[in-house]
Design a protein around this motif. Sequence first.
Motif, PDB file in Angstrom:
ATOM      1  N   SER A   1      -1.511 -52.085  13.964  1.00  0.00           N
ATOM      2  CA  SER A   1      -0.915 -50.841  14.359  1.00  0.00           C
ATOM      3  C   SER A   1       0.596 -50.722  13.634  1.00  0.00           C
ATOM      4  N   ARG A   2       1.184 -49.655  13.431  1.00  0.00           N
ATOM      5  CA  ARG A   2       2.591 -49.580  13.216  1.00  0.00           C
ATOM      6  C   ARG A   2       3.199 -48.185  13.437  1.00  0.00           C
ATOM      7  N   ALA A   3       4.394 -48.050  13.666  1.00  0.00           N
ATOM      8  CA  ALA A   3       5.344 -46.690  13.777  1.00  0.00           C
ATOM      9  C   ALA A   3       5.195 -46.030  12.443  1.00  0.00           C
ATOM     10  N   VAL A   4       5.220 -44.692  12.681  1.00  0.00           N
ATOM     11  CA  VAL A   4       5.396 -44.044  11.439  1.00  0.00           C
ATOM     12  C   VAL A   4       6.364 -42.781  11.603  1.00  0.00           C
ATOM     13  N   ASP A   5       6.956 -42.293  10.735  1.00  0.00           N
ATOM     14  CA  ASP A   5       7.566 -41.292  10.469  1.00  0.00           C
ATOM     15  C   ASP A   5       6.828 -39.910  10.218  1.00  0.00           C
ATOM     16  N   LEU A   6       6.711 -39.086  11.164  1.00  0.00           N
ATOM     17  CA  LEU A   6       5.665 -37.758  10.904  1.00  0.00           C
ATOM     18  C   LEU A   6       6.328 -36.868   9.951  1.00  0.00           C
ATOM     19  N   ARG A   7       7.717 -37.120   9.667  1.00  0.00           N
ATOM     20  CA  ARG A   7       8.472 -35.957   8.798  1.00  0.00           C
ATOM     21  C   ARG A   7       7.806 -36.316   7.336  1.00  0.00           C
ATOM     22  N   GLN A   8       7.682 -37.933   7.301  1.00  0.00           N
ATOM     23  CA  GLN A   8       7.195 -38.161   5.864  1.00  0.00           C
ATOM     24  C   GLN A   8       5.821 -38.569   5.840  1.00  0.00           C
ATOM     25  N   HIS A   9       4.865 -38.801   6.594  1.00  0.00           N
ATOM     26  CA  HIS A   9       3.692 -39.100   6.735  1.00  0.00           C
ATOM     27  C   HIS A   9       2.693 -38.007   6.380  1.00  0.00           C
ATOM     28  N   PRO A  10       1.522 -37.884   5.791  1.00  0.00           N
ATOM     29  CA  PRO A  10       0.631 -36.978   5.467  1.00  0.00           C
ATOM     30  C   PRO A  10       0.265 -36.280   6.839  1.00  0.00           C
ATOM     31  N   ALA A  11       0.044 -37.108   7.751  1.00  0.00           N
ATOM     32  CA  ALA A  11      -0.579 -36.729   9.183  1.00  0.00           C
ATOM     33  C   ALA A  11       0.441 -35.768   9.731  1.00  0.00           C
ATOM     34  N   GLY A  12       1.777 -35.807   9.515  1.00  0.00           N
ATOM     35  CA  GLY A  12       2.666 -34.967  10.322  1.00  0.00           C
ATOM     36  C   GLY A  12       2.688 -33.613   9.849  1.00  0.00           C
ATOM     37  N   GLU A  13       2.122 -33.210   8.774  1.00  0.00           N
ATOM     38  CA  GLU A  13       2.192 -31.968   8.126  1.00  0.00           C
ATOM     39  C   GLU A  13       1.204 -30.918   8.878  1.00  0.00           C
ATOM     40  N   PRO A  14       0.318 -30.982   9.625  1.00  0.00           N
ATOM     41  CA  PRO A  14      -0.392 -30.105  10.217  1.00  0.00           C
ATOM     42  C   PRO A  14       0.243 -29.990  11.630  1.00  0.00           C
ATOM     43  N   LEU A  15       1.089 -30.789  11.929  1.00  0.00           N
ATOM     44  CA  LEU A  15       1.642 -30.808  13.433  1.00  0.00           C
ATOM     45  C   LEU A  15       2.725 -29.988  13.732  1.00  0.00           C
ATOM     46  N   LYS A  16       3.146 -29.638  14.923  1.00  0.00           N
ATOM     47  CA  LYS A  16       4.222 -29.065  15.172  1.00  0.00           C
ATOM     48  C   LYS A  16       5.547 -29.891  14.946  1.00  0.00           C
ATOM     49  N   PRO A  17       6.608 -29.254  14.364  1.00  0.00           N
ATOM     50  CA  PRO A  17       7.794 -29.771  13.909  1.00  0.00           C
ATOM     51  C   PRO A  17       8.565 -30.802  14.888  1.00  0.00           C
ATOM     52  N   GLU A  18       8.395 -30.549  16.226  1.00  0.00           N
ATOM     53  CA  GLU A  18       8.907 -31.414  17.251  1.00  0.00           C
ATOM     54  C   GLU A  18       8.459 -32.734  17.435  1.00  0.00           C
ATOM     55  N   PHE A  19       7.340 -32.879  16.746  1.00  0.00           N
ATOM     56  CA  PHE A  19       6.638 -34.347  16.817  1.00  0.00           C
ATOM     57  C   PHE A  19       6.973 -35.003  15.410  1.00  0.00           C
ATOM     58  N   ARG A  20       8.059 -35.948  15.688  1.00  0.00           N
ATOM     59  CA  ARG A  20       8.931 -36.414  14.271  1.00  0.00           C
ATOM     60  C   ARG A  20       8.264 -37.914  14.444  1.00  0.00           C
ATOM     61  N   LYS A  21       7.769 -38.641  15.393  1.00  0.00           N
ATOM     62  CA  LYS A  21       7.784 -40.007  15.431  1.00  0.00           C
ATOM     63  C   LYS A  21       6.264 -40.243  16.083  1.00  0.00           C
ATOM     64  N   GLY A  22       5.329 -41.161  15.230  1.00  0.00           N
ATOM     65  CA  GLY A  22       4.150 -41.407  15.885  1.00  0.00           C
ATOM     66  C   GLY A  22       3.729 -42.854  15.609  1.00  0.00           C
ATOM     67  N   PHE A  23       2.598 -43.109  15.933  1.00  0.00           N
ATOM     68  CA  PHE A  23       1.976 -44.503  16.036  1.00  0.00           C
ATOM     69  C   PHE A  23       0.728 -44.535  15.185  1.00  0.00           C
ATOM     70  N   VAL A  24       0.387 -45.374  14.218  1.00  0.00           N
ATOM     71  CA  VAL A  24      -0.887 -45.649  13.719  1.00  0.00           C
ATOM     72  C   VAL A  24      -1.484 -46.701  14.098  1.00  0.00           C
TER      73      VAL A  24
END
Length: 546
Positions: free
Chosen positions: A155-178
């Motif tokens: 696993s790792r932390a990701v920046d959803l503003r840069q990761h492809p998986a962040g594009e379909p999400l609402k903008p308030e979700f900026r951080k995530g985990f993979v």
Amino acid sequence: MVRSCWPAPAANCWTTSACARPTLGSELHPLEPSGEADCDVLVVGGGINGCGIARDLAGRGWRVVLCEQDDLAAHTSSASTKLIHGGLRYLEHREFALVRKALQEREVLLRSAPHIMWPLRFVMPHDPAMRPAWMIRAGLFLYDNLARREVLPGSRAVDLRQHPAGEPLKPEFRKGFVYSDGWVDDARLVVLNALDAQAWGARILTRTRCTVAQRDSKGWNVTVQAANGSPRTVRARALVNAAGPWAASFLGDVARPGNGERFATRRLRLVKGSHIVVRGLFSHQHAYIFQSPDKRIIFAIPYQDNFTLIGTTDVEWHGPAAGPVRIGPSEVDYLCAQASRYFARPVTTSDVVWSFSGVRPLLDDEAGDPSAVTRDYLLEQDSAGAPLLSVWGGKITTFRKLAEDAADAVGALLGEHRKPWTTGAFLAGGELSAATSDPAHAGMPQERFASFLQTVQQQHDWLPPAMTRRMAHAYGGRIHRVLAGANGLASLGEEVAPGLFERELQYLREEEWARTGEDVLWRRSKLGLRLTQAQRERVGDWMSKA
């Protein structure tokens, strides 16, 4: 009755031909009562547990008959979330032993059949209102390290503003985990186990109901009734009750201990899980795990190339186990609402193109919340007469280990210990190296599949690429059985529906127990998603006339 007398498979067969299995095809051998037992073990239930147990027993050399009242995987085993996973959320319920067992099984399964199972990366958008980041990191660290990993990355932390998986999400979700788990075609997994069981000598009886199972001091007299035939009696030395949601009613209504009384049954918690399928909500190949305010989670998974699978619910089921089991309007609303909390484009009920539901038979551990009920299994032995083994609970990820434990238990009840063998064995069609241009190739499972697919494309360059890929995923190394002797689309017979020819339908009927259009379009494949109602009916008509 065919007696299985094959030697036990090698303990590890990933990169050798040691586990090449005998092939009996689909010839049907009559059950003829005799003075001795017709089989050593009769298994009741054609879901993942029953077929897995039949495979393991037959591979150890016991004579096995399996009977299923409907089609293989007709109920619970085709209604899962299609995941091979440890169960990240079970860590919160402190089910560490179950999670570890499931995590250990992930890579065993991924190696055994890379055509129907493959790694899948999951993205968890961080919602601070649900769980703090430190808690998620701690849980993922534990998830990464509870069992050894070779195939799956950590696993790792990701920046959803840069990761492809962040594009379909609402903008308030900026951080995530993979993190990593796996995907499986659940209904085909059941069929592959049944094919393996048959190859080792087991007799698979679908659409055959077990109506009476009478125990005496020497064995079981079991009456089986096919939908289109008269009753027959099978004599078995031991009986395995793997009837899933019907396990308790089988003991209460069908099995007879021989002393005029009834078997005591264990209480099951029946929980309905429902899923919806919508047109694709994203183009990347990551799945999502979403946390909900009610402390549950739902998944949004890339599905069948152009769709997204969303699920699941956990609803107490008080109806008959035989169904019909369908999603309720409130479940559709719930899944749409929870997905819409995360996706920028809301998911509405009008987006739903298909849904499916199943009843999970869970051990009743008196948990108040259905989603908190344990997914572990219990094997209950009864040796007060001829051996009886009942299977309670379980989940698809641990089916192989459950089957191994069940075969050990049956052997102990029969007084005939035989070594386990499935840890390093391929499932039917999983021997991809034998079908590639480089038989010595022994890379990671998906590398093996990519090499295999390339070889199939070269050997059958007349097949449309999408059809080649679909069939390679469905049949793996058994694709040559479907395409044997074919040198063009015309040699596959009539195109009954787009991309589905008579040759494939004949194969499914003759070798995979398919009898109806539903068997073909919703269990052996998911082609029903892409066909019109008229096209689906044409497939059904062809199957009924074949």
